[in-house]
Design a protein around this motif. Structure first.
Motif, short mmCIF file in Angstrom:
data_model
loop_
_atom_site.label_atom_id
_atom_site.label_comp_id
_atom_site.label_asym_id
_atom_site.label_seq_id
_atom_site.Cartn_x
_atom_site.Cartn_y
_atom_site.Cartn_z
N CYS A 80 -3.87 68.31 -42.06
CA CYS A 80 -3.12 68.39 -43.32
C CYS A 80 -3.71 69.51 -44.17
O CYS A 80 -4.81 69.99 -43.89
CB CYS A 80 -3.14 67.07 -44.08
N ASP A 81 -2.97 69.96 -45.18
CA ASP A 81 -3.44 71.06 -46.02
C ASP A 81 -4.50 70.58 -47.01
O ASP A 81 -5.56 71.18 -47.13
CB ASP A 81 -2.27 71.66 -46.80
N GLN A 99 -14.84 70.73 -49.23
CA GLN A 99 -15.03 71.07 -50.62
C GLN A 99 -14.25 70.10 -51.49
O GLN A 99 -13.11 69.77 -51.17
CB GLN A 99 -14.47 72.48 -50.84
N GLU A 100 -14.88 69.62 -52.57
CA GLU A 100 -14.12 68.70 -53.42
C GLU A 100 -13.77 69.36 -54.74
O GLU A 100 -14.55 70.11 -55.31
CB GLU A 100 -14.90 67.40 -53.65
N THR A 101 -12.54 69.08 -55.21
CA THR A 101 -12.12 69.51 -56.53
C THR A 101 -11.59 68.28 -57.24
O THR A 101 -10.64 67.66 -56.76
CB THR A 101 -10.99 70.55 -56.42
N LEU A 235 -9.30 66.28 -54.76
CA LEU A 235 -8.56 67.07 -53.77
C LEU A 235 -9.59 67.64 -52.80
O LEU A 235 -10.55 68.28 -53.21
CB LEU A 235 -7.80 68.22 -54.43
N VAL A 236 -9.43 67.41 -51.53
CA VAL A 236 -10.39 67.87 -50.53
C VAL A 236 -9.80 69.03 -49.74
O VAL A 236 -8.69 68.95 -49.24
CB VAL A 236 -10.78 66.72 -49.56
N THR A 237 -10.55 70.11 -49.69
CA THR A 237 -10.12 71.27 -48.91
C THR A 237 -11.26 71.70 -47.99
O THR A 237 -12.40 71.26 -48.16
CB THR A 237 -9.74 72.46 -49.82
N GLU A 242 -8.41 79.54 -45.48
CA GLU A 242 -7.41 79.94 -46.47
C GLU A 242 -6.25 78.94 -46.50
O GLU A 242 -5.76 78.54 -45.45
CB GLU A 242 -6.87 81.32 -46.08
N LEU A 243 -5.88 78.48 -47.71
CA LEU A 243 -4.72 77.61 -47.82
C LEU A 243 -3.46 78.44 -47.61
O LEU A 243 -3.43 79.63 -47.93
CB LEU A 243 -4.66 76.98 -49.22
#
Lengths: 272, 287
Positions: A80-81, A99-101, A235-237, A242-243
């Motif tokens: 997932c994105d 990474q957490e936001t 939000l986890v990325t 790159e998104l």
């Protein structure tokens, strides 16, 4: 007979035309954004997704409510994105390059009836009440009366958040299990010995909000972390990945000024 | 030409009928197909007779005995409260009340029938639950008892309406005969009219049972909704509310188990309908 056929043809053509114009008016970025994770975030993510798609008609937004754990692993695997987590990332998860936001913070208010003399409880006392160790308000400095413990139905995000912070998972002895925030507030309002919990944003003057460990819940005390019964919506990325343009657009929108109102509307405190 | 129209219209009516039958078949098959897997996985005995329901615990337990017993007790309680009231109201309306009272009470009864169940629940939650708490001096009024009272009120219209219709249908000559033989009005009513309308009155009770078993919204708001074994003044959860309260967030085996509960409920309703058919068709009523 002939007349009807003509009418049908006219209708078909006009429909086709309106379809075309409908498509034409969209524009901007196209693509899909997939999110996966916390069921507690359903309300806020749903609201954000809806308003996001309204603004960006070409982008398709999807949300898969699977739970924080599976959401985090979904980002790690690239299925997932954006992952959604209702807890902070663990050290080993960060070490894996995630990474957490923090998108927002969910404060859960503990509420009692207005006639109740108790105004402050510690986290331990609250846990004691919910596990059935403390059963009378007189044990807490209130007037004599059996405590009526109100909770939410299993699966509720508020219940999940409340129980994980107070450490009462699977141990709650409830007198009533209600299915909505409104029901909880109405019940606490009508029963002088009741105690319940509800999302901070939905609590009003009809009931008394307790301070926990001396701190009253408010947007400020939730934001600075001094109010204990709260958890982040994250939000986890994946770091270094790159998104996609669509996912980036959603990510930026979720953290933007204009999204704040939507986040507040969903009952949580925006983080930035 | 008119024959063709007849044929076409008949086909149309048949189609309408088939839609209804199709819906019932669809629901039945869907419930059976989606309800069986969880029962298989949990085990029929454990599912039906297990006393603990903890669907989201780390080691989940899926026993629905508390729900089954609550539904049975709640319905029996509602019948015990509602049937006498409804029956005597019906007797009064059909045999003793002057025309204008019969009309106005009949109007009120049909109004009672059309109140949405969520309104019953709301009034129950805000008026009945605190009243039960005060009256019995208990910590919380959201109890099986409160649910019984709400259900009793909800089944009144079906009991009254069907019973009145049955009593009205008793041929006048039966009653005139009894009166001519010297029976009093009360004797005539309870020895002649009521026995003659027996099958209709029993049908009204069965209808009431059906309504009480199937009600979800109103009882959810007054019964406390915790999966305890039923106690009259304890918080309880019905079969219907078990499905309704957890469905929105359920997943996996929990969701399948909710379908299985729905299947159990469906079986209950089927049995009640079967009994109702037996009563109304098999009875030697005075229709």
């Amino acid at each position: 007979m002939m007349k009807r056929k003509i009418l049908t043809a006219v209708m078909a053509v006009s429909m086709a035309v309106s379809c075309l114009t409908g498509c034409g008016s969209s524009g901007g970025a196209k693509g899909t954004v997939t999110t996966d994770g916390s069921t507690s975030m359903e309300k806020v993510i749903g609201a954000l997704g809806e308003s996001f798609m309204e603004r960006n008609q070409g982008i398709n937004f999807s949300y898969n409510p699977t739970g924080s754990g599976s959401g985090i692993s979904a980002v790690a695997n690239g299925t997932c994105d954006i992952g959604l987590s209702s807890r902070n990332l663990k050290e080993e998860e960060k070490a894996d390059g995630l990474q957490e936001t923090v998108l927002a913070i969910d404060g859960i208010a503990v509420i009692v009836n207005k006639s109740n003399e108790v105004a402050d409880l510690s986290l331990e006392q609250i846990a004691g009440i919910y596990t059935g160790e403390i059963t009378n308000w007189s044990e807490l400095g209130g007037s004599d009366g059996e405590i009526v413990v109100i909770g939410r139905e299993s699966g509720s995000g508020t219940r999940d958040g409340f129980e994980s912070i107070t450490g009462t998972e699977d141990a709650c002895v409830l007198r009533q299990e209600l299915t909505s925030t409104g029901d909880v507030i109405a019940t606490v309002k009508s029963n002088e010995n009741a105690i319940g919990y509800a999302s901070l944003a939905s609590v009003d003057d009809a009931v008394l909000t307790l301070s926990v460990g001396g701190v009253l819940p408010s947007s400020e005390t939730v934001l600075d972390g001094s109010y204990a019964i709260q958890r982040p919506f994250v939000l986890v990325t994946k770091e270094g990945k790159e998104l996609s343009a669509a996912a980036k657009a959603f990510f930026d929108y979720a953290l933007s000024e204009e999204a704040k109102e939507v986040i507040e509307g969903a009952g949580v405190v925006p983080a930035n | 030409m008119s024959k063709t129209i007849d044929k076409v219209m008949q086909g149309f009516f048949l189609l309408c009928g088939l839609i209804t039958v199709g819906c019932v078949c669809l629901i039945t098959f869907y419930l059976i197909i989606s309800g069986i897997p969880a029962v298989r996985e949990i085990g029929l005995g454990k599912f039906l007779f297990g006393k603990v329901w903890a669907s989201t615990a780390k080691e989940p337990l899926y026993g629905i005995m508390p729900f089954i017993l609550t539904s049975v007790y709640g319905t029996v309680g509602a019948i015990m409260i509602g049937v006498p009231i409804g029956f005597f109201t019906a007797v009064y309306l059909a045999k003793f009340a002057p025309g204008w009272i019969k009309k106005s009470v009949g109007f009120v009864v049909s109004l009672l029938a059309s109140i949405p169940s969520v309104v019953y629940g709301l009034v129950g939650m805000l008026v009945l639950v605190p009243a039960v708490r005060e009256l019995f001096q208990i910590a919380d009024g959201a109890t099986l008892f409160a649910a019984m009272i709400v259900l009793a009120v909800m089944i009144l219209p079906s009991i009254i309406n069907v019973s009145v219709t049955a009593l009205d249908a008793v041929p006048k000559k039966y009653e005139q005969g009894a009166l001519a033989l010297g029976a009093t009005e009360c004797e005539t009513c309870f020895r002649v009219s009521v026995p003659a309308a027996k099958s209709g009155i029993i049908a009204s009770v069965v209808l009431g049972i059906g309504r009480a078993v199937g009600e979800a919204m109103a009882v959810m708001m007054v019964s406390g909704n915790v999966a305890n074994m039923p106690k009259l003044f304890g918080s309880v959860r019905f079969l219907t509310t078990a499905v309704a309260s957890e469905m929105s967030y359920a997943s996996g085996l929990q969701k399948q188990a909710l379908f299985s509960i729905a299947l159990v409920l469906f079986v209950f309703i089927m049995v009640i309908n079967f009994v109702l058919r037996k009563v109304t068709l098999g009875g030697d009523g005075a229709k």
